[in-house]
Scaffold this active site. Sequence first.
Site, PDB file in Angstrom:
ATOM      1  N   GLU A  71      -0.683   0.049   0.482  1.00  0.00           N
ATOM      2  CA  GLU A  71      -1.239  -0.867   1.483  1.00  0.00           C
ATOM      3  C   GLU A  71      -2.603  -1.441   1.097  1.00  0.00           C
ATOM      4  O   GLU A  71      -3.616  -1.170   1.770  1.00  0.00           O
ATOM      5  CB  GLU A  71      -1.321  -0.162   2.847  1.00  0.00           C
ATOM      6  CG  GLU A  71       0.012   0.372   3.331  1.00  0.00           C
ATOM      7  CD  GLU A  71      -0.066   1.014   4.720  1.00  0.00           C
ATOM      8  OE1 GLU A  71      -1.166   1.164   5.265  1.00  0.00           O
ATOM      9  OE2 GLU A  71       1.001   1.361   5.248  1.00  0.00           O
ATOM     10  N   GLU A 113       7.587   3.695   3.820  1.00  0.00           N
ATOM     11  CA  GLU A 113       7.130   4.304   5.084  1.00  0.00           C
ATOM     12  C   GLU A 113       7.797   3.597   6.253  1.00  0.00           C
ATOM     13  O   GLU A 113       7.863   2.369   6.277  1.00  0.00           O
ATOM     14  CB  GLU A 113       5.615   4.168   5.282  1.00  0.00           C
ATOM     15  CG  GLU A 113       4.770   5.060   4.435  1.00  0.00           C
ATOM     16  CD  GLU A 113       3.274   4.904   4.731  1.00  0.00           C
ATOM     17  OE1 GLU A 113       2.895   4.528   5.854  1.00  0.00           O
ATOM     18  OE2 GLU A 113       2.495   5.152   3.787  1.00  0.00           O
TER      19      GLU A 113
HETATM   20  O1  IFM Z   1      -0.742   7.194   8.367  1.00  0.00           O
HETATM   21  C1  IFM Z   1      -0.603   5.907   7.872  1.00  0.00           C
HETATM   22  C2  IFM Z   1      -0.412   5.920   6.361  1.00  0.00           C
HETATM   23  O2  IFM Z   1      -1.438   6.577   5.714  1.00  0.00           O
HETATM   24  C3  IFM Z   1      -0.341   4.510   5.831  1.00  0.00           C
HETATM   25  N1  IFM Z   1       0.628   3.744   6.556  1.00  0.00           N
HETATM   26  C4  IFM Z   1       0.594   3.766   7.990  1.00  0.00           C
HETATM   27  C5  IFM Z   1       0.573   5.193   8.482  1.00  0.00           C
HETATM   28  C6  IFM Z   1       0.543   5.223  10.022  1.00  0.00           C
HETATM   29  O3  IFM Z   1      -0.565   4.547  10.496  1.00  0.00           O
END
Ligand code: IFM
Length: 445
Positions: free
Chosen positions: A166, A352
């Site tokens: 990210e 994710e």
């Molecule tokens: O916890 C975070 C993660 O570190 C990065 N992506 C989003 C998740 C939830 O906010």
Amino acid sequence: MSKLIFPENFIWGVATASYQIEGSVADDGRGESIWDRFSHTPGKILNGDTGDVACDHYRRYKQDVQLMKELGIKGYRFSVAWPRIYPQGRGQINRKGIDFYSSLVDELLNSGIEPAVTLYHWDLPQALQDLGGWANRDVADYFAEYAFKMYDVLGDRVKKWITHNEPWVVAFLGNAFGVHAPGYKDYALAVNVSHNLILSHAKAVQAFRQSGIKDGQIGITLNLSPVYPASDKAEDMEAVQLLDGCQNRWFLDPVVYGAYPEDILALYREKFNAPVIKDGDMEFIAQQPVDFIGVNYYSRAVVKKGRETNIEHVRPEGVYTEMDWEVYPEGLYDLLIRLHKDYNAPVIYITENGAAFKDDKIVDDMVDDQERLDYLKSHFEAAHKAIQDGVKLKGYYVWSFMDNFEWSYGYSKRFGIVYVDYDTMRRTPKKSALWYRDVIENNSL
Ligand code: IFM
């Protein structure tokens, strides 16, 4: 509805990140990271929480891998804490840090779980921040050196690599909005950081190609969110174009096409006189194609033109998670189709996806997190539909394996499919984890 069967060898995984779970921040020679510094700064994190202990995973990793095995997990995406490897960010190596990740990888492989390693999930060595952090383009070179070291020591066993997690969050939440480490509020700085992150990504990909790792794949993980207009007015469509440009295209376009989107580049140049791009940067970036795109998807955005701003967020009726993020699985489908069609994505992994909900309490040794289960189920269905329509989606890593340190929210938000009692460190699989075990076993919904 009839059974939804996933492709053979689909990777059903779970994901975590070093600072969010490891703890032991001062053990075995680990150096300070920007998140240690930031979380210990009063007022930055809810309830003054820090990652000092987190889930104590550094000491309990064997038990955690054993639990993954019991749940039938096929892939584990974790990140390496750069300051465990290079306490000062470069130079002197810390052998104990390497040993930890090496043992973790062995433990995973012995349990039939495929590791996927993220090189940077936000814990920059503080020593490098002291040199200017990601705003200093030398840090891109230090990142490539660190990446090369990791390929060297784990590449015989780890075949899936992710450069950054990210970069939008790293650049903008950390440097424009000040809510993440290092906590600056300077938009021009953030835009420059974003370019150096993309540059460092390309350098790490180049190092990967030179590393000699056989049968390996490398990619990047982007937080992508489809943007929809609140109405079909032209001005609302412009708001969509703008937000989509800043959040999605600003990272996707250089990674896939080796060029920033012209509209946003012109805007950043005019408003912030940034980013600083040196001769040859874009050609170099263009020459480092990825093997896959990692998608972190949580929700969509709906926007319109505001009275005083170009973008105003609209909050549609619907179900919301504890983060106040709308549950919108159709957005995942739309996003995957777009990556397939507009970006010709070679391979995609959902690196994710998951949700925080508040009713996570243990009753009779059970956490009844039906809302999380429903969230995951609806998103798995969306992913399945995308696969049916031709998207080359090869795996899905649920965020998160266990409850953990949710950055500025501290421990107040629980994303895990495994409950963590932070007093005893006891892990209890939630209902969603047991349901996920069945999905994996059947490779179907
Ligand atoms: O916890 C975070 C993660 O570190 C990065 N992506 C989003 C998740 C939830 O906010």
